[in-house]
Write a protein that holds these residues in place. Sequence first.
Motif, mmCIF file in Angstrom:
data_model
loop_
_atom_site.group_PDB
_atom_site.id
_atom_site.type_symbol
_atom_site.label_atom_id
_atom_site.label_comp_id
_atom_site.label_asym_id
_atom_site.label_seq_id
_atom_site.Cartn_x
_atom_site.Cartn_y
_atom_site.Cartn_z
ATOM 1 N N VAL A 128 0.863 -1.182 0.000
ATOM 2 C CA VAL A 128 0.000 0.000 0.000
ATOM 3 C C VAL A 128 0.900 1.234 0.000
ATOM 4 C CG1 VAL A 128 -1.788 1.278 1.242
ATOM 5 C CG2 VAL A 128 -1.826 -1.223 1.249
ATOM 6 N N GLU A 129 0.796 2.022 -1.068
ATOM 7 C CA GLU A 129 1.622 3.227 -1.206
ATOM 8 C C GLU A 129 0.959 4.385 -0.473
ATOM 9 O OE1 GLU A 129 4.590 3.373 -2.737
ATOM 10 O OE2 GLU A 129 4.471 1.260 -3.293
ATOM 11 N N GLY A 130 1.747 5.095 0.318
ATOM 12 C CA GLY A 130 1.210 6.230 1.043
ATOM 13 C C GLY A 130 2.318 7.116 1.554
ATOM 14 N N ILE A 131 1.957 7.997 2.488
ATOM 15 C CA ILE A 131 2.951 8.832 3.142
ATOM 16 C C ILE A 131 2.961 8.493 4.624
ATOM 17 C CG2 ILE A 131 2.924 10.694 1.437
ATOM 18 C CD1 ILE A 131 1.032 12.262 3.231
ATOM 19 N N PHE A 132 4.153 8.575 5.224
ATOM 20 C CA PHE A 132 4.378 8.046 6.567
ATOM 21 C C PHE A 132 5.247 9.003 7.362
ATOM 22 C CE2 PHE A 132 7.197 5.684 9.404
ATOM 23 C CZ PHE A 132 6.289 4.950 10.153
ATOM 24 N N LYS A 133 4.967 9.097 8.658
ATOM 25 C CA LYS A 133 5.865 9.810 9.567
ATOM 26 C C LYS A 133 5.698 9.227 10.963
ATOM 27 C CE LYS A 133 3.111 13.726 11.261
ATOM 28 N NZ LYS A 133 3.059 15.164 11.420
ATOM 29 N N SER A 134 6.676 9.515 11.798
ATOM 30 C CA SER A 134 6.563 9.141 13.212
ATOM 31 C C SER A 134 6.959 10.348 14.057
ATOM 32 C CB SER A 134 7.426 7.924 13.549
ATOM 33 O OG SER A 134 8.784 8.235 13.450
ATOM 34 N N ASP A 135 6.268 10.504 15.168
ATOM 35 C CA ASP A 135 6.519 11.570 16.132
ATOM 36 C C ASP A 135 6.627 10.949 17.507
ATOM 37 O OD1 ASP A 135 6.515 13.833 14.510
ATOM 38 O OD2 ASP A 135 4.375 14.186 14.738
ATOM 39 N N GLU A 136 7.088 11.736 18.447
ATOM 40 C CA GLU A 136 7.115 11.303 19.847
ATOM 41 C C GLU A 136 5.800 11.731 20.489
ATOM 42 O OE1 GLU A 136 9.101 9.284 22.895
ATOM 43 O OE2 GLU A 136 9.692 9.552 20.820
ATOM 44 N N ALA A 137 5.137 10.783 21.148
ATOM 45 C CA ALA A 137 3.865 11.077 21.828
ATOM 46 C C ALA A 137 4.032 10.806 23.317
ATOM 47 C CB ALA A 137 2.759 10.200 21.273
ATOM 48 N N THR A 138 3.355 11.595 24.116
ATOM 49 C CA THR A 138 3.358 11.377 25.559
ATOM 50 C C THR A 138 1.915 11.171 25.997
ATOM 51 O OG1 THR A 138 5.292 12.784 25.842
ATOM 52 C CG2 THR A 138 3.980 12.327 27.798
ATOM 53 N N THR A 139 1.669 10.025 26.604
ATOM 54 C CA THR A 139 0.338 9.721 27.119
ATOM 55 C C THR A 139 0.467 9.474 28.609
ATOM 56 O OG1 THR A 139 0.647 7.397 26.562
ATOM 57 C CG2 THR A 139 -0.538 8.737 24.979
ATOM 58 N N SER A 140 -0.641 9.573 29.304
ATOM 59 C CA SER A 140 -0.585 9.314 30.735
ATOM 60 C C SER A 140 -1.778 8.481 31.156
ATOM 61 C CB SER A 140 -0.546 10.618 31.528
ATOM 62 O OG SER A 140 -1.612 11.449 31.180
ATOM 63 N N GLY B 134 -3.333 7.771 34.739
ATOM 64 C CA GLY B 134 -3.195 8.130 36.149
ATOM 65 C C GLY B 134 -2.020 9.067 36.327
ATOM 66 N N LEU B 135 -1.112 8.714 37.204
ATOM 67 C CA LEU B 135 0.072 9.539 37.456
ATOM 68 C C LEU B 135 1.264 9.126 36.605
ATOM 69 C CD1 LEU B 135 -0.189 9.706 41.349
ATOM 70 C CD2 LEU B 135 -0.902 11.440 39.688
ATOM 71 N N VAL B 136 1.122 8.052 35.832
ATOM 72 C CA VAL B 136 2.234 7.531 35.038
ATOM 73 C C VAL B 136 2.211 8.153 33.648
ATOM 74 C CG1 VAL B 136 3.266 5.448 34.076
ATOM 75 C CG2 VAL B 136 2.154 5.361 36.308
ATOM 76 N N LYS B 137 3.320 8.808 33.266
ATOM 77 C CA LYS B 137 3.460 9.354 31.920
ATOM 78 C C LYS B 137 4.324 8.409 31.109
ATOM 79 C CE LYS B 137 2.518 14.131 32.629
ATOM 80 N NZ LYS B 137 2.816 15.476 32.283
ATOM 81 N N ASN B 138 3.951 8.246 29.854
ATOM 82 C CA ASN B 138 4.633 7.309 28.976
ATOM 83 C C ASN B 138 4.963 8.013 27.668
ATOM 84 O OD1 ASN B 138 5.566 5.023 27.710
ATOM 85 N ND2 ASN B 138 3.538 4.210 27.274
ATOM 86 N N SER B 139 6.239 8.042 27.290
ATOM 87 C CA SER B 139 6.650 8.596 26.006
ATOM 88 C C SER B 139 6.966 7.447 25.064
ATOM 89 C CB SER B 139 7.884 9.481 26.159
ATOM 90 O OG SER B 139 7.546 10.632 26.892
ATOM 91 N N HIS B 140 6.431 7.533 23.871
ATOM 92 C CA HIS B 140 6.617 6.482 22.878
ATOM 93 C C HIS B 140 6.378 7.083 21.492
ATOM 94 C CE1 HIS B 140 2.388 6.547 24.110
ATOM 95 N NE2 HIS B 140 2.141 6.348 22.843
ATOM 96 N N PRO B 141 6.809 6.368 20.438
ATOM 97 C CA PRO B 141 6.564 6.890 19.093
ATOM 98 C C PRO B 141 5.096 6.747 18.702
ATOM 99 C CG PRO B 141 7.774 4.826 18.997
ATOM 100 C CD PRO B 141 7.624 5.168 20.439
ATOM 101 N N ARG B 142 4.619 7.666 17.893
ATOM 102 C CA ARG B 142 3.286 7.574 17.292
ATOM 103 C C ARG B 142 3.500 7.615 15.786
ATOM 104 N NH1 ARG B 142 -1.070 10.739 20.005
ATOM 105 N NH2 ARG B 142 -1.001 8.860 21.249
ATOM 106 N N TYR B 143 2.867 6.685 15.087
ATOM 107 C CA TYR B 143 3.058 6.533 13.650
ATOM 108 C C TYR B 143 1.815 7.015 12.903
ATOM 109 C CZ TYR B 143 6.719 3.556 15.453
ATOM 110 O OH TYR B 143 7.805 3.081 16.148
#
Length: 169
Positions: free
Chosen positions: A120-132, A134-143
């Motif tokens: 499947v041809e398309g356009i793609f990128k990834s960014d850093e996302a921060t979700t939480s 409760g009190l726990v924050k999680n940083s991970h890539p978002r595609y």
Amino acid sequence: MDKKTAFAIGFFLLSLIILFMAYEGAPEKVAGPKFQTPAPKTLEIGGINFTFAVGYFEDNASQEINLPDKVSVHVLNKSQKSFKQNEILLLDIAVFKLDGGIDLNDLNDGTYENKSINGVEGIFKSDEATTSAGLVKNSHPRYYFNYLKGDKLVMIQCDNLRTIEEMLS
């Protein structure tokens, strides 16, 4: 065999039968641990079928996916669904029915690259996302993967690249 033994065996067998019947008739998400996941399923969004991986539950508080002005004037209809996994990982899918006349490059703000995922041809990128949660924050890539299918624009945002790859296989 005495009455107590016969009663115990009968009670045990009856309990197994009831347990088996309750398990077979249980809904997709049965009462139990908070993160119990449903089986993979296929869902139609905007006239396109998507097969979701194990673990994604529909989320009614979806993020709004916005389009650039030069693309949004071509949109006739929009369908969007959001899913979460374990209260943290996100999967958003939006399908826009278009009147034609757009190119994927109209969506590229310079941060996307051309990419093929399972043909499947398309356009793609990834960014850093921060979700939480409760009190726990999680940083991970978002595609982000956007592609055209006929007169429809499909936009997928997901925190797990493998999920996108499995959906497009």
